[in-house]
Design an enzyme around this catalytic site. Structure first.
Site, PDB file in Angstrom:
ATOM      1  N   GLN A 157       0.799  -1.232   0.000  1.00  0.00           N
ATOM      2  CA  GLN A 157       0.000   0.000   0.000  1.00  0.00           C
ATOM      3  C   GLN A 157       0.831   1.281   0.000  1.00  0.00           C
ATOM      4  O   GLN A 157       0.480   2.256  -0.652  1.00  0.00           O
ATOM      5  CB  GLN A 157      -0.925  -0.022   1.225  1.00  0.00           C
ATOM      6  CG  GLN A 157      -1.805   1.176   1.388  1.00  0.00           C
ATOM      7  CD  GLN A 157      -2.721   1.019   2.589  1.00  0.00           C
ATOM      8  OE1 GLN A 157      -3.734   0.345   2.516  1.00  0.00           O
ATOM      9  NE2 GLN A 157      -2.365   1.647   3.698  1.00  0.00           N
ATOM     10  N   GLU A 173      -3.185   9.421  -0.852  1.00  0.00           N
ATOM     11  CA  GLU A 173      -2.378  10.156   0.130  1.00  0.00           C
ATOM     12  C   GLU A 173      -1.297  11.004  -0.536  1.00  0.00           C
ATOM     13  O   GLU A 173      -0.334  11.413   0.103  1.00  0.00           O
ATOM     14  CB  GLU A 173      -1.760   9.175   1.132  1.00  0.00           C
ATOM     15  CG  GLU A 173      -2.820   8.479   1.966  1.00  0.00           C
ATOM     16  CD  GLU A 173      -2.240   7.581   3.040  1.00  0.00           C
ATOM     17  OE1 GLU A 173      -1.004   7.470   3.138  1.00  0.00           O
ATOM     18  OE2 GLU A 173      -3.029   6.979   3.776  1.00  0.00           O
ATOM     19  N   ASP A 178       4.349   0.390   4.398  1.00  0.00           N
ATOM     20  CA  ASP A 178       3.121  -0.094   5.030  1.00  0.00           C
ATOM     21  C   ASP A 178       2.543  -1.095   4.050  1.00  0.00           C
ATOM     22  O   ASP A 178       2.028  -0.710   2.994  1.00  0.00           O
ATOM     23  CB  ASP A 178       2.140   1.048   5.298  1.00  0.00           C
ATOM     24  CG  ASP A 178       0.821   0.536   5.885  1.00  0.00           C
ATOM     25  OD1 ASP A 178       0.704  -0.692   6.123  1.00  0.00           O
ATOM     26  OD2 ASP A 178      -0.090   1.359   6.110  1.00  0.00           O
ATOM     27  N   GLU A 232       5.216  -1.598   8.442  1.00  0.00           N
ATOM     28  CA  GLU A 232       3.881  -1.610   9.060  1.00  0.00           C
ATOM     29  C   GLU A 232       3.023  -2.712   8.445  1.00  0.00           C
ATOM     30  O   GLU A 232       3.070  -2.933   7.225  1.00  0.00           O
ATOM     31  CB  GLU A 232       3.241  -0.230   8.830  1.00  0.00           C
ATOM     32  CG  GLU A 232       1.855  -0.074   9.438  1.00  0.00           C
ATOM     33  CD  GLU A 232       1.287   1.316   9.165  1.00  0.00           C
ATOM     34  OE1 GLU A 232       2.063   2.293   9.072  1.00  0.00           O
ATOM     35  OE2 GLU A 232       0.053   1.418   9.018  1.00  0.00           O
ATOM     36  N   LYS A 288      -4.321   5.774  15.702  1.00  0.00           N
ATOM     37  CA  LYS A 288      -5.327   6.521  14.941  1.00  0.00           C
ATOM     38  C   LYS A 288      -6.527   6.724  15.856  1.00  0.00           C
ATOM     39  O   LYS A 288      -7.167   5.740  16.257  1.00  0.00           O
ATOM     40  CB  LYS A 288      -5.772   5.710  13.719  1.00  0.00           C
ATOM     41  CG  LYS A 288      -4.706   5.516  12.638  1.00  0.00           C
ATOM     42  CD  LYS A 288      -5.172   4.486  11.608  1.00  0.00           C
ATOM     43  CE  LYS A 288      -4.297   4.471  10.370  1.00  0.00           C
ATOM     44  NZ  LYS A 288      -4.595   3.307   9.500  1.00  0.00           N
ATOM     45  N   ARG A 304      -5.531   9.416   8.404  1.00  0.00           N
ATOM     46  CA  ARG A 304      -6.220   8.396   7.624  1.00  0.00           C
ATOM     47  C   ARG A 304      -6.082   8.766   6.148  1.00  0.00           C
ATOM     48  O   ARG A 304      -5.782   9.905   5.813  1.00  0.00           O
ATOM     49  CB  ARG A 304      -7.719   8.312   7.980  1.00  0.00           C
ATOM     50  CG  ARG A 304      -8.046   8.024   9.416  1.00  0.00           C
ATOM     51  CD  ARG A 304      -7.419   6.756   9.962  1.00  0.00           C
ATOM     52  NE  ARG A 304      -7.661   5.533   9.246  1.00  0.00           N
ATOM     53  CZ  ARG A 304      -8.397   4.509   9.692  1.00  0.00           C
ATOM     54  NH1 ARG A 304      -9.011   4.616  10.855  1.00  0.00           N
ATOM     55  NH2 ARG A 304      -8.505   3.386   9.002  1.00  0.00           N
ATOM     56  N   SER A 305      -6.376   7.797   5.280  1.00  0.00           N
ATOM     57  CA  SER A 305      -6.210   8.093   3.854  1.00  0.00           C
ATOM     58  C   SER A 305      -7.210   9.157   3.381  1.00  0.00           C
ATOM     59  O   SER A 305      -6.915   9.933   2.476  1.00  0.00           O
ATOM     60  CB  SER A 305      -6.307   6.820   3.020  1.00  0.00           C
ATOM     61  OG  SER A 305      -7.463   6.100   3.354  1.00  0.00           O
ATOM     62  N   LYS A 356       2.813   9.955  10.932  1.00  0.00           N
ATOM     63  CA  LYS A 356       2.537   9.403   9.608  1.00  0.00           C
ATOM     64  C   LYS A 356       1.381  10.194   9.038  1.00  0.00           C
ATOM     65  O   LYS A 356       0.240  10.059   9.489  1.00  0.00           O
ATOM     66  CB  LYS A 356       2.164   7.930   9.760  1.00  0.00           C
ATOM     67  CG  LYS A 356       2.021   7.193   8.450  1.00  0.00           C
ATOM     68  CD  LYS A 356       1.646   5.748   8.683  1.00  0.00           C
ATOM     69  CE  LYS A 356       1.662   4.961   7.385  1.00  0.00           C
ATOM     70  NZ  LYS A 356       0.453   4.153   7.232  1.00  0.00           N
TER      71      LYS A 356
HETATM   72  P1  PGA Z   1      -6.457   3.945   5.869  1.00  0.00           P
HETATM   73  O1  PGA Z   1      -4.969   3.545   5.543  1.00  0.00           O
HETATM   74  O2  PGA Z   1      -6.495   5.283   6.486  1.00  0.00           O
HETATM   75  O3  PGA Z   1      -7.074   3.860   4.517  1.00  0.00           O
HETATM   76  O4  PGA Z   1      -6.979   2.879   6.809  1.00  0.00           O
HETATM   77  C1  PGA Z   1      -3.854   4.024   6.156  1.00  0.00           C
HETATM   78  C2  PGA Z   1      -3.046   2.907   6.743  1.00  0.00           C
HETATM   79  O5  PGA Z   1      -3.281   1.715   6.465  1.00  0.00           O
HETATM   80  O6  PGA Z   1      -2.153   3.200   7.525  1.00  0.00           O
HETATM   81 ZN    ZN Z   2      -1.531   0.965   7.829  1.00  0.00          ZN
END
Ligand code: PGA
Ligand code: ZN
Length: 405
Positions: A157, A200, A236, A277, A329, A358-359, A380
């Site tokens: 990702q 992102e 990640d 990650e 988070k 978050r994304s 992050k």
């Molecule tokens: P998400 O991804 O905010 O889409 O969950 C970010 C991550 O996996 O760190």
């Molecule tokens: Zn993650």
């Protein structure tokens, strides 16, 4: 006592153009906090529910009225009491009646209002006892996107620049430099392709995982030489997203859990990764522990979907020595009190924390204050895009103000 006199909830849009909730909290002595909640795409199975059934519309039509009534008059200086009221009003373990995003917006707005009222920066309100506010988090900067954040890219990702200079100015500069160098490398390697950017702000290109990793590693090495800043590759993997029927399915090959431990350990060695990650599916505490035993001395092994910021899950990770770091988070658990309990538990068990966006996010800077107040090893928050840059600029502003104290 810092009595709350006004609470409002409204609909706003995140960086993906999706609806979310913004909360305003005002106190009698002029405190005000306005905070919108971000949303994930590769959400962990153990996160609280972002919204009740019906989404933001349900929050605004059914939930807001009685919830607001309950919060008016509470003491904004007593965060634990405010957050307990959110839990009590919701009455479910996963915030399925009011939504974890509603709780997050309100909880952080309460702390922000308190900070404004007291005339102090937010990080001081969030500060853990061991934190002096003089050391700053490394930048965990997403440079190249794949997985759910970038259709047509690699399965992994996020390809990350982990930039850990002693000053945030140098860390931020180096992380951006890596992003820029990757762009140039992609243009050189794919001269006839139109390149894009993912959710992102990282680059998206039709390349495989290992090519992407090499480009990242080369860019980090070049920036290290040029700027003399310790910036190293990180990943990640968000591996739950490409794990099916017991196998991690890369375009190039499929491997089982044991094969994945070996493969990731090899990547750590070969590319000098400093940050890894979610290299395994979100229930696999065991493989996390095997990887941490193998490479935990030289890289951060970070649990995101593994822990979902839940103290109970981090307790299990500490007992099984699954990782040496925990992603944080707020909207995975819904309140600052729950978040900081996980931060404190992690520190007490020698696990680093990484404060994360978050994304789908908003152009707000409170995450920088959480990272500094929590004494996190990293922040992050992506790199490019107004909602990402807002957090980096806020970190620079916190650092500048601290230096001037
Ligand atoms: P998400 O991804 O905010 O889409 O969950 C970010 C991550 O996996 O760190
Ligand atoms: Zn993650």
């Amino acid at each position: 006592m810092s009595a709350i006199t006004e609470v409002r909830l409204r609909r706003v849009y995140d960086s993906r153009g999706k609806e979310t909730v913004e909360a305003t909290v005002r106190t009698e002595d002029g405190g005000v906090g306005v905070v919108g909640a971000p949303s994930g795409a590769s959400t962990g199975a153990h996160e609280v529910k972002a919204f009740p059934t019906g989404g933001v519309a349900t929050v605004l039509s059914g939930v807001a009225g009685p919830l607001v009534k309950r919060l008016i008059g509470l003491d904004a200086a007593h965060q634990a009491g405010f957050d307990a009221a959110l839990h009590e009003h919701d009455g479910t373990p996963e915030f399925s009646r009011i939504g974890g995003n509603t709780a997050t917006a309100l909880s952080v707005a309460c702390a922000s209002a308190r900070a404004v009222e007291a005339g102090v920066p937010l990080w001081k309100v969030l500060k853990r006892p061991e934190v002096d506010g003089r050391s700053f988090p490394a930048i965990v900067g997403n440079c190249l996107n794949g997985g759910r954040h970038a259709v047509g890219g690699p399965e992994i990702q996020e390809f990350i620049a982990f930039s850990s200079a002693s000053s945030p100015e140098d860390s931020v500069r180096a992380a951006f430099a890596v992003h820029h160098e990757i762009g140039e490398a992609l243009h050189r390697q794919l001269p006839t392709h139109a390149l894009g950017r993912g959710d992102e702000g990282g680059w998206v290109a039709p390349i495989g995982n290992f090519v992407a990793l090499q480009i990242l590693a080369d860019a980090c090495a070049s920036v290290r030489d040029r700027l003399r800043v310790p910036v190293y590759p990180g990943l990640d993997l968000a591996a739950s997203e490409f794990y099916r029927d017991g196998m991690y399915r890369y375009r190039e090959k499929a491997v089982d859990a044991e094969g994945q431990v070996a493969l990731v350990a090899e990547m750590v060695d070969r590319f000098s990764l400093r940050y890894v990650e979610d290299p395994f599916a979100e229930e696999d505490f065991h493989s996390f522990a095997a990887l941490t035993r193998a490479v935990g001395g030289k890289t951060l092994v970070v649990g995101d979907d593994l822990y979902t910021t839940s103290r109970a899950r981090v307790e299990r990770g500490a007992a099984e020595k699954s990782s040496n770091a925990v992603l944080i988070k707020v909207n995975q658990v819904g309140t600052l009190t729950d978040t900081l309990a996980t931060v404190d538990f992690s520190r007490a068990h020698h696990m680093e924390t990484i404060a994360s966006h978050r994304s789908g996010d908003l152009p707000q800077g409170w995450l920088a204050h959480l990272a500094v107040g929590a004494g996190s090893a990293g922040i992050k928050c992506g790199l490019l895009g107004g909602e990402r840059v807002a957090k980096l600029n806020e970190l620079l502003s916190v650092a500048a103000a601290t230096g001037a104290d």
